[in-house]
Design a protein around this motif. Structure first.
Motif, short mmCIF file in Angstrom:
data_model
loop_
_atom_site.label_atom_id
_atom_site.label_comp_id
_atom_site.label_asym_id
_atom_site.label_seq_id
_atom_site.Cartn_x
_atom_site.Cartn_y
_atom_site.Cartn_z
N PHE A 175 0.83 -1.21 0.00
CA PHE A 175 0.00 0.00 0.00
C PHE A 175 0.87 1.26 0.00
O PHE A 175 0.61 2.20 -0.74
N VAL A 176 1.88 1.29 0.86
CA VAL A 176 2.73 2.47 0.96
C VAL A 176 3.46 2.72 -0.35
O VAL A 176 3.52 3.86 -0.86
N ALA A 177 4.03 1.66 -0.92
CA ALA A 177 4.73 1.81 -2.20
C ALA A 177 3.77 2.28 -3.29
O ALA A 177 4.11 3.15 -4.09
N GLY A 178 2.57 1.71 -3.30
CA GLY A 178 1.60 2.10 -4.31
C GLY A 178 1.17 3.55 -4.17
O GLY A 178 0.98 4.24 -5.17
N LEU A 179 1.06 4.04 -2.93
CA LEU A 179 0.63 5.42 -2.73
C LEU A 179 1.73 6.40 -3.12
O LEU A 179 1.44 7.49 -3.63
N GLY A 180 2.98 6.05 -2.89
CA GLY A 180 4.07 6.92 -3.35
C GLY A 180 4.08 7.05 -4.86
O GLY A 180 4.20 8.16 -5.40
N GLY A 181 3.89 5.92 -5.55
CA GLY A 181 3.82 5.97 -7.00
C GLY A 181 2.58 6.68 -7.49
O GLY A 181 2.62 7.41 -8.49
N SER A 182 1.46 6.49 -6.77
CA SER A 182 0.22 7.15 -7.15
C SER A 182 0.34 8.66 -7.07
O SER A 182 -0.15 9.39 -7.94
N ALA A 183 1.01 9.17 -6.03
CA ALA A 183 1.21 10.61 -5.89
C ALA A 183 1.97 11.17 -7.08
O ALA A 183 1.64 12.23 -7.61
N ALA A 184 2.99 10.45 -7.52
CA ALA A 184 3.78 10.91 -8.66
C ALA A 184 2.96 10.91 -9.94
O ALA A 184 3.06 11.84 -10.75
N ARG A 185 2.11 9.90 -10.12
CA ARG A 185 1.27 9.84 -11.33
C ARG A 185 0.24 10.96 -11.33
O ARG A 185 -0.04 11.55 -12.38
N LEU A 186 -0.34 11.24 -10.17
CA LEU A 186 -1.30 12.35 -10.07
C LEU A 186 -0.63 13.68 -10.37
O LEU A 186 -1.20 14.55 -11.04
N GLU A 187 0.58 13.85 -9.89
CA GLU A 187 1.32 15.09 -10.16
C GLU A 187 1.64 15.21 -11.65
O GLU A 187 1.51 16.29 -12.24
N ALA A 188 2.06 14.11 -12.27
CA ALA A 188 2.33 14.12 -13.71
C ALA A 188 1.08 14.46 -14.51
O ALA A 188 1.14 15.16 -15.53
N GLU A 189 -0.07 13.99 -14.04
CA GLU A 189 -1.34 14.32 -14.70
C GLU A 189 -1.62 15.81 -14.62
O GLU A 189 -2.08 16.42 -15.59
N LEU A 190 -1.32 16.43 -13.48
CA LEU A 190 -1.52 17.87 -13.33
C LEU A 190 -0.56 18.65 -14.24
O LEU A 190 -0.93 19.69 -14.79
N VAL A 191 0.66 18.15 -14.40
CA VAL A 191 1.61 18.79 -15.32
C VAL A 191 1.08 18.73 -16.75
O VAL A 191 1.11 19.73 -17.49
N ALA A 192 0.55 17.57 -17.15
CA ALA A 192 0.00 17.43 -18.49
C ALA A 192 -1.20 18.36 -18.70
O ALA A 192 -1.34 18.99 -19.75
N LYS A 193 -2.05 18.47 -17.68
CA LYS A 193 -3.21 19.36 -17.78
C LYS A 193 -2.77 20.82 -17.90
O LYS A 193 -3.39 21.61 -18.63
N ALA A 194 -1.72 21.19 -17.19
CA ALA A 194 -1.22 22.56 -17.26
C ALA A 194 -0.71 22.86 -18.67
O ALA A 194 -0.97 23.94 -19.22
N LEU A 195 -0.03 21.93 -19.28
CA LEU A 195 0.48 22.12 -20.64
C LEU A 195 -0.65 22.18 -21.65
O LEU A 195 -0.67 23.03 -22.55
N GLU A 196 -1.61 21.28 -21.51
CA GLU A 196 -2.69 21.20 -22.49
C GLU A 196 -3.73 22.29 -22.29
O GLU A 196 -4.51 22.60 -23.19
N GLY A 197 -3.77 22.90 -21.11
CA GLY A 197 -4.79 23.90 -20.84
C GLY A 197 -4.62 25.18 -21.61
O GLY A 197 -5.56 25.96 -21.75
N ASN A 198 -3.39 25.43 -22.11
CA ASN A 198 -3.10 26.66 -22.86
C ASN A 198 -3.71 27.88 -22.18
O ASN A 198 -4.57 28.57 -22.74
N PRO A 199 -3.26 28.18 -20.96
CA PRO A 199 -3.91 29.22 -20.17
C PRO A 199 -3.66 30.62 -20.71
O PRO A 199 -2.72 30.86 -21.47
N LEU A 200 -4.50 31.53 -20.28
CA LEU A 200 -4.26 32.94 -20.56
C LEU A 200 -3.12 33.44 -19.68
O LEU A 200 -3.05 33.15 -18.50
N MET A 201 -2.21 34.21 -20.31
CA MET A 201 -1.15 34.83 -19.55
C MET A 201 -1.60 36.24 -19.17
O MET A 201 -2.63 36.72 -19.64
N ASP A 202 -0.83 36.90 -18.33
CA ASP A 202 -1.32 38.19 -17.82
C ASP A 202 -1.25 39.33 -18.82
O ASP A 202 -1.60 40.46 -18.50
N ASP A 203 -0.80 39.05 -20.07
CA ASP A 203 -0.89 40.05 -21.13
C ASP A 203 -2.17 39.87 -21.94
O ASP A 203 -2.38 40.54 -22.96
#
Length: 348
Positions: A175-203
């Motif tokens: 369980f502990v090993a799986g949760l450590g890996g799960s945290a990393a996968r969730l973080e990687a998913e957030l990185v992918a969403k940030a890239l794909e979101g093409n957000p507005l910049m402050d200009d």
């Protein structure tokens, strides 16, 4: 036989207990305590009980062990051992996205805006003899105007009385090993969403657009990669300088990983550009990034003052479960910092 220890023995056992738990669940422990290998969970639990309060006349060995399992000391020991494995599995799983991102501290869990300073915007000036050094003014880059925030991911994991009696941490370890890996996968998913979101910049403009010289809307091949490399060199900083950035990371969707690695090998760039894979990117997507030391583009959010990427804390389990537990927690988020230093590729 009644288990009795002296205060000195208690101190020695407790000093080795966290390493003993870490070794037992499969963590790689550098220079473990000399007593770590010889301990078992029963001994640790009983020692926690006796270190907290001396044995009562009516207590049996099992009641001492049970009392020890309910102490804060046992919970802290369990958490300290589990933390080592959770961090190691996180690091192994997160190795790719952490190479091209930078950490960004936020004070709390409230939404925040990220402002980027133009690291290349202030130019050194040629000085004549006895000339006065001019004062430079940092120029703010077009940072992410979208409010971003930390996300908390957590799960409770318990060790039962049976596990302690049998000195069996196999399920707890999984369980502990799986949760450590799960945290990393969730973080990687957030990185992918940030890239794909093409957000507005402050200009007021989006992060990716042809006008910013950071889009290559074609499938990955040698010619597209060459054009993207040139765009990194020819992008303009907010101060008007040519960025002159060298390609360092090729971040791709999983379906083009083999193509990306083969392409870099065939072009002789395998020692210059590193492939990183984000499984949550759409098919055919690729990004070419500069070294984050030269030009940080994607930030991974961290809670300011946090001493670890993964937090493992003691957690009181429900009484009816007759177990001790820990809570594995990860506070993270991701955002694009600036539009220079990156080129988005693919037709997705």
């Amino acid at each position: 036989m009644i288990y009795e220890t002296t205060p000195k023995q208690n101190a020695e056992i407790l000093a080795a207990a966290a390493d003993s738990v870490a070794v037992a669940i499969g963590a790689r422990v550098k220079n473990p305590h000399p007593l770590a290998v010889g301990l078992n969970l029963q001994t640790i639990a009983k020692t926690c009980a006796l270190a907290t309060q001396p044995r009562r006349e009516w207590e049996t060995e099992m009641s001492v062990m049970g009392r020890g399992m309910n102490t804060d000391l046992f919970g802290k020991t369990l958490a300290a051992g589990a933390r080592q494995l959770a961090l190691q599995t996180y690091d192994a799983q997160a190795a790719e996205h952490l190479t091209f991102t930078v950490p960004f501290d936020v004070k709390n869990f409230n939404p925040v805006e990220i402002v980027a300073a133009d690291a290349q915007g202030v130019a050194l000036e040629l000085l004549g003899e006895n000339a006065e050094v001019a004062t430079g003014v940092a120029i703010l880059d077009a940072g992410n105007a979208t409010e971003v925030r930390l996300h908390t991911f957590a799960k409770n994991v318990g060790v039962s009385r049976r596990d302690v009696v049998n000195d069996d941490l196999q399920l707890f370890s999984a369980f502990v090993a799986g949760l450590g890996g799960s945290a990393a996968r969730l973080e990687a998913e957030l990185v992918a969403k940030a890239l794909e979101g093409n957000p507005l910049m402050d200009d007021g403009a989006q992060a990716f657009a042809e006008a910013h010289n950071n889009v290559e809307a074609v499938a990955l091949d040698a010619e597209a990669l060459g054009r993207a490399m040139a765009k990194l060199r020819n992008q303009r900083t907010p101060g008007g300088q040519l960025a002159g950035l060298r390609a360092r990371f090729l971040v791709v969707a999983s379906d083009v990983e083999f193509l990306a690695r083969q392409l870099l090998k065939d072009s002789g760039l395998a020692d210059v550009v590193v492939v990183a894979v984000l499984s949550n990117l759409p098919e055919g997507r690729w990004y070419l990034l500069a070294d984050p030391l030269a030009c940080p583009v994607v930030a991974v959010l961290r809670l300011a003052g946090s001493t670890s990427r993964i937090l493992v804390e003691p957690h009181k389990m429900p009484i009816h479960t007759d177990s001790a537990g820990v809570r594995v927690r990860c506070d993270t988020g991701a955002a694009i910092v600036r539009r220079q230093g990156i080129v988005r590729g693919g037709t997705a």
